[in-house]
Structure formats: structure tokens, C-alpha cells
Design an enzyme around this catalytic site. Structure first.
Site, mmCIF file in Angstrom:
data_model
loop_
_atom_site.group_PDB
_atom_site.id
_atom_site.type_symbol
_atom_site.label_atom_id
_atom_site.label_comp_id
_atom_site.label_asym_id
_atom_site.label_seq_id
_atom_site.Cartn_x
_atom_site.Cartn_y
_atom_site.Cartn_z
ATOM 1 N N GLY A 54 0.836 -1.191 0.000
ATOM 2 C CA GLY A 54 0.000 0.000 0.000
ATOM 3 C C GLY A 54 0.868 1.237 0.000
ATOM 4 O O GLY A 54 2.026 1.204 -0.427
ATOM 5 N N ARG A 55 0.335 2.343 0.502
ATOM 6 C CA ARG A 55 1.112 3.583 0.524
ATOM 7 C C ARG A 55 1.975 3.732 1.769
ATOM 8 O O ARG A 55 2.896 4.543 1.796
ATOM 9 C CB ARG A 55 0.190 4.789 0.378
ATOM 10 C CG ARG A 55 -0.290 4.944 -1.064
ATOM 11 C CD ARG A 55 -0.941 6.261 -1.335
ATOM 12 N NE ARG A 55 -2.258 6.335 -0.712
ATOM 13 C CZ ARG A 55 -2.634 7.310 0.110
ATOM 14 N NH1 ARG A 55 -1.826 8.280 0.417
ATOM 15 N NH2 ARG A 55 -3.839 7.303 0.626
ATOM 16 N N GLU A 88 5.981 3.927 1.644
ATOM 17 C CA GLU A 88 6.676 5.104 1.104
ATOM 18 C C GLU A 88 7.108 6.077 2.197
ATOM 19 O O GLU A 88 8.098 6.768 2.050
ATOM 20 C CB GLU A 88 5.841 5.806 0.036
ATOM 21 C CG GLU A 88 4.654 6.582 0.545
ATOM 22 C CD GLU A 88 3.795 7.168 -0.560
ATOM 23 O OE1 GLU A 88 3.080 8.152 -0.274
ATOM 24 O OE2 GLU A 88 3.820 6.669 -1.691
ATOM 25 N N CYS A 91 3.625 -6.385 -2.530
ATOM 26 C CA CYS A 91 3.223 -5.163 -3.229
ATOM 27 C C CYS A 91 4.293 -4.077 -3.104
ATOM 28 O O CYS A 91 5.390 -4.219 -3.610
ATOM 29 C CB CYS A 91 1.862 -4.721 -2.708
ATOM 30 S SG CYS A 91 1.048 -3.451 -3.693
ATOM 31 N N HIS A 92 3.995 -2.984 -2.422
ATOM 32 C CA HIS A 92 4.958 -1.901 -2.212
ATOM 33 C C HIS A 92 5.817 -2.113 -0.967
ATOM 34 O O HIS A 92 6.710 -1.326 -0.689
ATOM 35 C CB HIS A 92 4.225 -0.554 -2.102
ATOM 36 C CG HIS A 92 3.696 -0.060 -3.408
ATOM 37 N ND1 HIS A 92 2.594 -0.609 -4.015
ATOM 38 C CD2 HIS A 92 4.117 0.927 -4.225
ATOM 39 C CE1 HIS A 92 2.347 0.028 -5.161
ATOM 40 N NE2 HIS A 92 3.267 0.958 -5.302
ATOM 41 N N TYR A 94 4.941 -5.005 -6.533
ATOM 42 C CA TYR A 94 4.046 -4.386 -7.498
ATOM 43 C C TYR A 94 4.915 -3.854 -8.638
ATOM 44 O O TYR A 94 6.000 -3.311 -8.392
ATOM 45 C CB TYR A 94 3.226 -3.265 -6.837
ATOM 46 C CG TYR A 94 2.161 -2.750 -7.764
ATOM 47 C CD1 TYR A 94 1.043 -3.533 -8.039
ATOM 48 C CD2 TYR A 94 2.291 -1.531 -8.402
ATOM 49 C CE1 TYR A 94 0.069 -3.093 -8.927
ATOM 50 C CE2 TYR A 94 1.323 -1.081 -9.282
ATOM 51 C CZ TYR A 94 0.211 -1.873 -9.551
ATOM 52 O OH TYR A 94 -0.742 -1.436 -10.437
#
Length: 185
Positions: free
Chosen positions: A87-88, A91, A117-118, A137
Site C-alpha cells: 500500500g502507501r 513510502e 506489493c509496495h 508491485y
């Protein structure tokens, strides 16, 4: 059974956070879900990412997820394995020095790590991917290869294990990723 540390944060991908958390608990493992700056009993917001035929995923607001441990109290050496959802959240979590230190500990100690994913953005930032075969991802491919890893393009429902590292491109890979991760526990 294993004691697993999950490092998560606001706007983590809902499924990538909740499904492995609940599945590992259902299998009898202990899972501590933590977020920098938050304590046990506090919640994080999640996002639901879906694949609806656009050039990238879509994002919708997900559930609130209640943390069951406090980040400030974590002693990495007390855990058998590490799980990093996507997800975010990755980051900004990768900007936290203690998060990076914890990830480096697990890699150096050769303890199982799973990331989806991320989530591999955290592994890249921690500098622990050199020479590894890694999925993530597809938008994460540049940073995976720039840190000296081999990006492995997989179908969205597949995962790859390299040593004690299990990675996958997105939440449809939960069955494959969890099967491989649990085999390492």
C-alpha cells in the site's frame, strides 16, 4: 509457533494487512502489528487497492485496523519473523530510522521476511536486497533493480522465495505467499 512482527502504517493496503494478520493468528502464530508513533489499541487507516482495468490500481478507503502492540516497545530480537505489507504506508515508513534498523536486523540475522506489493520499498531502503530475486508491485521494479536485486515479474497470484525472503506482487498472491512464508517459520 512463531512470533511475527508486522510493521504497518496509515493507508497500508487493507487486504495485505488484515488477511496475513488474521491467517497467521488462525494458524497459531503470535503476531504483533505495530506502527511508528502509535501504541497498542490505536488504529491505522487502510486503503483498498483494486485492479479494474486501468493502467494502475484504484484506491478506496478501507477499514480501520487496531494495532495490538506499541512500536516504541519493540525488541526485534524477540521475534522469529517479519512481515511487511504494501500500500502507501511503505513510502513513508522507509523514512523512519528505527524501521530501517529493524529490517536490517532481520536480514542480517537471516530470519524469515515476507513482503508484498509496495512493501519491498522498505527492503530496498534498508539495503537488504542486493543479489536477491524479488517480486513486488510492477511500479516498484526500478527501485528493486537499482538496489542490486533481480526483479521477478510474476502473475498477481504468485510469490517467490529467495533464501528466507518471500515476496509477491499484490494481495491476490496471499495463498502462495503465506504458504511459502509459513514453510520458513
Amino acid at each position: 509457533m512463531a512470533k511475527v512482527l508486522m510493521i504497518t502504517g496509515d493507508f497500508v493496503e487493507d487486504y495485505e494487512n488484515m488477511v496475513p494478520f488474521q491467517a497467521l493468528l488462525a494458524m497459531g502464530h503470535d503476531v504483533d502489528a505495530v506502527c511508528p508513533g502509535k501504541k497498542s489499541g490505536e488504529s491505522i487507516a487502510t486503503s483498498i487497492h483494486d485492479f479494474e482495468g486501468f493502467q494502475t490500481y484504484t484506491e478506496k478507503r478501507g477499514h480501520n485496523f487496531e494495532l495490538n502492540a506499541s512500536f516504541a516497545d519493540i525488541i526485534a530480537e524477540e521475534y522469529d519473523a517479519l512481515y511487511l505489507p504494501g500500500g502507501r504506508a511503505p513510502e513513508y515508513l522507509r523514512l523512519n530510522a528505527k524501521v530501517i534498523e529493524i529490517i536490517q536486523y532481520f536480514a542480517t540475522a537471516d530470519k524469515p521476511i515476507a513482503s508484498v506489493c509496495h512493501g519491498p520499498q522498505l527492503l530496498s531502503a534498508a539495503g537488504v536486497l542486493e543479489g536477491k530475486k524479488v517480486s513486488a508491485y510492477p511500479a516498484c521494479q526500478p527501485e528493486i533493480t537499482m538496489c542490486g536485486a533481480e526483479y521477478v515479474e510474476l502473475p498477481m497470484d504468485s510469490a517467490i522465495t529467495d533464501g528466507k525472503l518471500v515476496t509477491a506482487p499484490a494481495w491476490p498472491a496471499h495463498p502462495a505467499m503465506l504458504k511459502q512464508f509459513v514453510a520458513l517459520l
